[in-house]
Design a protein around this motif. Structure first.
Motif, mmCIF file in Angstrom:
data_model
loop_
_atom_site.group_PDB
_atom_site.id
_atom_site.type_symbol
_atom_site.label_atom_id
_atom_site.label_comp_id
_atom_site.label_asym_id
_atom_site.label_seq_id
_atom_site.Cartn_x
_atom_site.Cartn_y
_atom_site.Cartn_z
ATOM 1 N N GLU A 242 -14.081 -12.317 -4.262
ATOM 2 C CA GLU A 242 -13.090 -13.399 -4.258
ATOM 3 C C GLU A 242 -11.672 -12.863 -4.106
ATOM 4 N N HIS A 243 -11.377 -11.738 -4.738
ATOM 5 C CA HIS A 243 -10.037 -11.153 -4.630
ATOM 6 C C HIS A 243 -9.750 -10.707 -3.198
ATOM 7 N N ILE A 244 -10.673 -9.964 -2.622
ATOM 8 C CA ILE A 244 -10.457 -9.472 -1.255
ATOM 9 C C ILE A 244 -10.387 -10.636 -0.282
ATOM 10 N N LYS A 245 -11.264 -11.610 -0.440
ATOM 11 C CA LYS A 245 -11.273 -12.775 0.446
ATOM 12 C C LYS A 245 -9.963 -13.553 0.329
ATOM 13 N N LYS A 246 -9.499 -13.767 -0.903
ATOM 14 C CA LYS A 246 -8.247 -14.504 -1.127
ATOM 15 C C LYS A 246 -7.071 -13.778 -0.510
ATOM 16 N N GLU A 247 -6.994 -12.497 -0.740
ATOM 17 C CA GLU A 247 -5.891 -11.708 -0.193
ATOM 18 C C GLU A 247 -5.930 -11.663 1.334
ATOM 19 N N MET B 53 -9.053 -8.396 12.062
ATOM 20 C CA MET B 53 -9.950 -7.510 11.351
ATOM 21 C C MET B 53 -9.362 -7.199 9.980
ATOM 22 N N LEU B 54 -10.208 -7.137 9.014
ATOM 23 C CA LEU B 54 -9.809 -6.902 7.640
ATOM 24 C C LEU B 54 -9.216 -5.518 7.448
ATOM 25 N N THR B 55 -9.628 -4.558 8.247
ATOM 26 C CA THR B 55 -9.151 -3.182 8.114
ATOM 27 C C THR B 55 -7.634 -3.099 8.191
ATOM 28 N N GLU B 56 -7.029 -3.892 9.035
ATOM 29 C CA GLU B 56 -5.582 -3.854 9.200
ATOM 30 C C GLU B 56 -4.862 -4.352 7.950
ATOM 31 N N LYS B 57 -5.520 -5.162 7.150
ATOM 32 C CA LYS B 57 -4.908 -5.753 5.978
ATOM 33 C C LYS B 57 -5.080 -4.909 4.715
ATOM 34 N N GLY C 74 -4.743 -2.023 2.049
ATOM 35 C CA GLY C 74 -3.642 -1.130 1.693
ATOM 36 C C GLY C 74 -2.747 -1.787 0.684
ATOM 37 N N ASN C 75 -1.470 -1.518 0.764
ATOM 38 C CA ASN C 75 -0.519 -2.039 -0.212
ATOM 39 C C ASN C 75 -0.484 -3.565 -0.249
ATOM 40 N N ARG C 76 -0.782 -4.207 0.839
ATOM 41 C CA ARG C 76 -0.695 -5.660 0.882
ATOM 42 C C ARG C 76 -1.785 -6.319 0.049
ATOM 43 N N PHE C 77 -2.874 -5.610 -0.238
ATOM 44 C CA PHE C 77 -3.942 -6.147 -1.071
ATOM 45 C C PHE C 77 -3.673 -5.944 -2.543
ATOM 46 N N GLY C 78 -2.849 -5.037 -2.897
ATOM 47 C CA GLY C 78 -2.590 -4.776 -4.300
ATOM 48 C C GLY C 78 -3.278 -3.516 -4.781
ATOM 49 N N ARG C 79 -3.110 -3.267 -6.048
ATOM 50 C CA ARG C 79 -3.547 -1.990 -6.605
ATOM 51 C C ARG C 79 -5.039 -1.883 -6.817
ATOM 52 N N HIS C 80 -5.759 -2.977 -6.872
ATOM 53 C CA HIS C 80 -7.179 -2.933 -7.181
ATOM 54 C C HIS C 80 -8.059 -2.824 -5.946
ATOM 55 N N VAL C 81 -7.502 -2.774 -4.778
ATOM 56 C CA VAL C 81 -8.309 -2.837 -3.561
ATOM 57 C C VAL C 81 -9.280 -1.668 -3.463
ATOM 58 N N ASP C 82 -8.866 -0.464 -3.814
ATOM 59 C CA ASP C 82 -9.774 0.675 -3.734
ATOM 60 C C ASP C 82 -10.959 0.501 -4.667
ATOM 61 N N GLU C 83 -10.678 0.023 -5.860
ATOM 62 C CA GLU C 83 -11.750 -0.229 -6.828
ATOM 63 C C GLU C 83 -12.701 -1.303 -6.302
ATOM 64 N N TYR C 84 -12.158 -2.362 -5.753
ATOM 65 C CA TYR C 84 -12.986 -3.441 -5.230
ATOM 66 C C TYR C 84 -13.819 -2.978 -4.035
#
Length: 74
Positions: free
Chosen positions: A65-70, A1-5, A7-17
């Motif tokens: 694309e960023h979220i999918k790639k990460e 599940m994407l929820t577990e991923k 946070g910090n592992r996605f990088g700083r833009h995840v909240d914005e995305y």
């Protein structure tokens, strides 16, 4: 599940995305839900549609694309 991923592992833009896709919390995020919302928003903002907006379309595509790639890289 994407929820577990999320946070910090996605990088700083995840909240914005995630805000681009109108998620209220990271608990709502799953790969299927992300894909569903991407398709809805891409159709809404596509430059060829009556409500099209090139800037918003590019932003939605970039976020997806960023979220999918990460997600795949983790």
């Amino acid at each position: 599940m994407l929820t577990e991923k999320v946070g910090n592992r996605f990088g700083r833009h995840v909240d914005e995305y995630l805000q681009i896709f109108e998620f209220e919390s990271t608990d709502q995020v799953s790969a299927d839900e992300l894909r569903r919302r991407y398709r809805i928003m891409a159709k809404r903002y596509h430059p060829d549609s009556p409500t099209g907006d090139v800037h918003k379309f590019k932003r939605v595509k970039e976020a997806y694309e960023h979220i999918k790639k990460e997600h795949v890289a983790v």
